[in-house]
Design an enzyme around this catalytic site. Structure first.
Site, PDB file in Angstrom:
ATOM      1  N   TYR A  77      16.836  50.640  51.158  1.00  0.00           N
ATOM      2  CA  TYR A  77      15.458  51.683  50.561  1.00  0.00           C
ATOM      3  C   TYR A  77      15.142  51.230  49.145  1.00  0.00           C
ATOM      4  O   TYR A  77      15.688  51.880  48.161  1.00  0.00           O
ATOM      5  CB  TYR A  77      15.553  53.155  50.991  1.00  0.00           C
ATOM      6  CG  TYR A  77      15.778  53.396  52.240  1.00  0.00           C
ATOM      7  CD1 TYR A  77      15.330  52.631  53.286  1.00  0.00           C
ATOM      8  CD2 TYR A  77      16.292  54.606  52.874  1.00  0.00           C
ATOM      9  CE1 TYR A  77      15.271  52.875  54.647  1.00  0.00           C
ATOM     10  CE2 TYR A  77      16.457  54.910  53.933  1.00  0.00           C
ATOM     11  CZ  TYR A  77      15.996  53.992  54.877  1.00  0.00           C
ATOM     12  OH  TYR A  77      16.044  54.397  56.398  1.00  0.00           O
ATOM     13  N   PRO A 233      10.850  61.345  63.141  1.00  0.00           N
ATOM     14  CA  PRO A 233      10.928  62.945  63.788  1.00  0.00           C
ATOM     15  C   PRO A 233       9.423  63.200  63.975  1.00  0.00           C
ATOM     16  O   PRO A 233       8.856  63.974  64.637  1.00  0.00           O
ATOM     17  CB  PRO A 233      11.797  63.800  63.186  1.00  0.00           C
ATOM     18  CG  PRO A 233      11.799  63.163  61.906  1.00  0.00           C
ATOM     19  CD  PRO A 233      11.827  61.664  61.933  1.00  0.00           C
ATOM     20  N   GLY A 235       6.648  60.958  63.503  1.00  0.00           N
ATOM     21  CA  GLY A 235       5.981  59.555  64.030  1.00  0.00           C
ATOM     22  C   GLY A 235       5.825  58.869  62.677  1.00  0.00           C
ATOM     23  O   GLY A 235       4.946  57.760  62.972  1.00  0.00           O
ATOM     24  N   PRO A 239       0.693  53.848  60.198  1.00  0.00           N
ATOM     25  CA  PRO A 239      -0.370  54.248  60.855  1.00  0.00           C
ATOM     26  C   PRO A 239      -0.198  53.842  62.651  1.00  0.00           C
ATOM     27  O   PRO A 239      -0.894  54.457  63.143  1.00  0.00           O
ATOM     28  CB  PRO A 239      -1.473  53.521  60.138  1.00  0.00           C
ATOM     29  CG  PRO A 239      -0.890  52.778  59.267  1.00  0.00           C
ATOM     30  CD  PRO A 239       0.486  52.837  59.158  1.00  0.00           C
TER      31      PRO A 239
END
Ligand SMILES: NC(=O)c1ccc[n+]([C@@H]2O[C@H](COP(=O)([O-])OP(=O)(O)OC[C@H]3O[C@@H](n4cnc5c(N)ncnc54)[C@H](OP(=O)(O)O)[C@@H]3O)[C@@H](O)[C@H]2O)c1
Length: 320
Positions: A77, A233, A235, A239
């Protein structure tokens, strides 16, 4: 609401507060034999605060104050950025379980900012990188991020590695004390079954109220005492992924409860199974507060039935 207290525990006391004395959002849950708050924090979104380290550190401190003691991260990350922020913000006395993952490496500028790094020597190197950037001697739980299912990356060429070869290095790292426990991510039901003898503490697959194709795997985890820690969790921020907050039944429940759709989506996950632990991601302090407050929502039977009836969609979508 179902409670994790019905599950067996190596840590039988189930402390109701965190090491800093905060009440546990969502109540107590079990992760690799230790009690954590059922509402944790996924740190991936902190990459977006790369231009404002102070805001990122403040958000992590706020998470601890709010009772979060389970943070999900990865060396990849921001190529060590997020681990560095956690190292700066979180102190040993906070009692936070910082969980990491291996199986990918940074791919700056790519449509997905990751590339596979599945080979056993890459898994070992990634654990070492995590230990160094987090400045710890052991990571309590490391997820082996497979590429078998879920959105985004798939392995090709020499990155297609048998799970047994990967588990061999993960168990060696556990024997050496560099990691405390092994989790799996983006894994199939067959893959999980094959891995069970190695001792699996957690599964992280993409899963939410609107993408529930892994119900059988969740049930297996529940019966085996394995934590189910869904990523995306809500979504995700991509997009192309279906969004929990767009779902009409979620919006209707939110309106009648006076809560937000995101809070209802998280509350549904907590109600759905006792082994669910949450790691929603946010770079927004107000959303962090709202996500923690979702732990107080009680969904009645009618609301739960309406949410359970939402049709499920596949989470296996392209992210780029
Ligand atoms: N194992 C794996 O392979 C894997 C893969 C991906 C992610 N993960 C982990 O899973 C965690 C969660 O996934 P994620 O962060 O990608 O997706 P997510 O939690 O489903 O959703 C994050 C998105 O929702 C927004 N959001 C969060 N709280 C909100 C609220 N209360 N109201 C409205 N919008 C809200 C965030 O925007 P704002 O920032 O504006 O709030 C962000 O756009 C990650 O942070 C990461 O730690 C693991």
């Amino acid at each position: 609401m179902t409670s994790m207290t019905s599950m067996t525990s190596a840590d039988s006391s189930f402390p109701e507060t965190t090491a800093t004395g905060a009440p546990r959002p969502g109540g107590p849950g079990l992760l690799a034999g230790r009690t954590v708050s059922r509402i944790g924090y996924g740190a991936m979104q902190l990459e977006r605060l790369h231009g404002d380290r102070g805001a990122a550190v403040e958000l992590l401190r706020r998470a601890v104050e709010l009772g979060i003691d389970h943070i999900d991260t990865a060396q990849f990350y921001g190529d060590g950025l997020v681990n560095g922020l956690i190292r700066e913000a979180i102190r040993p006395r906070d009692g936070v379980r910082v969980v990491s993952k291996v199986g990918a490496a940074p791919n700056p500028g790519g449509p997905i900012p990751l590339r596979p790094a599945q080979r056993p020597e890459q898994l070992r190197a990634s654990v070492e990188d995590n230990l160094a950037s987090l400045a710890v001697e052991q990571i309590p739980l490391v997820n082996l991020r497979r590429l078998d299912t879920g959105p985004g990356l798939r392995a090709e060429g020499d990155q297609v590695v048998d799970i047994d070869d990967q588990l061999a290095v993960m168990t060696a790292l556990r024997d050496e004390g560099k990691i405390g426990a092994i989790g799996l991510s983006s894994v199939t039901l067959d893959g999980l079954r094959r891995a069970l003898p190695a001792g699996i503490a957690c599964v992280q697959n993409a899963y939410s109220l609107v993408t529930r194709t892994d119900e059988d795997m969740l049930a297996l985890c529940r019966s085996e005492g394995i934590a189910w820690v869904p990523y995306f969790p809500l979504g995700s921020s991509f997009p192309t992924m279906p969004k929990v907050t767009d779902e009409p039944a979620v919006r209707a429940a939110a309106q009648s409860l006076g809560r937000t759709p995101a809070q209802v989506g998280l509350a549904w996950l907590l109600h759905h199974a006792p082994n669910v632990l949450l790691i929603p991601g946010t770079a927004n302090p107000e959303h962090l507060r709202a996500n923690v407050a979702a732990g107080t929502i009680v969904l009645d039977d009618a609301t739960l039935a309406a949410l359970d009836a939402v049709p499920t969609r596949s989470a296996d979508v392209a992210l780029g």
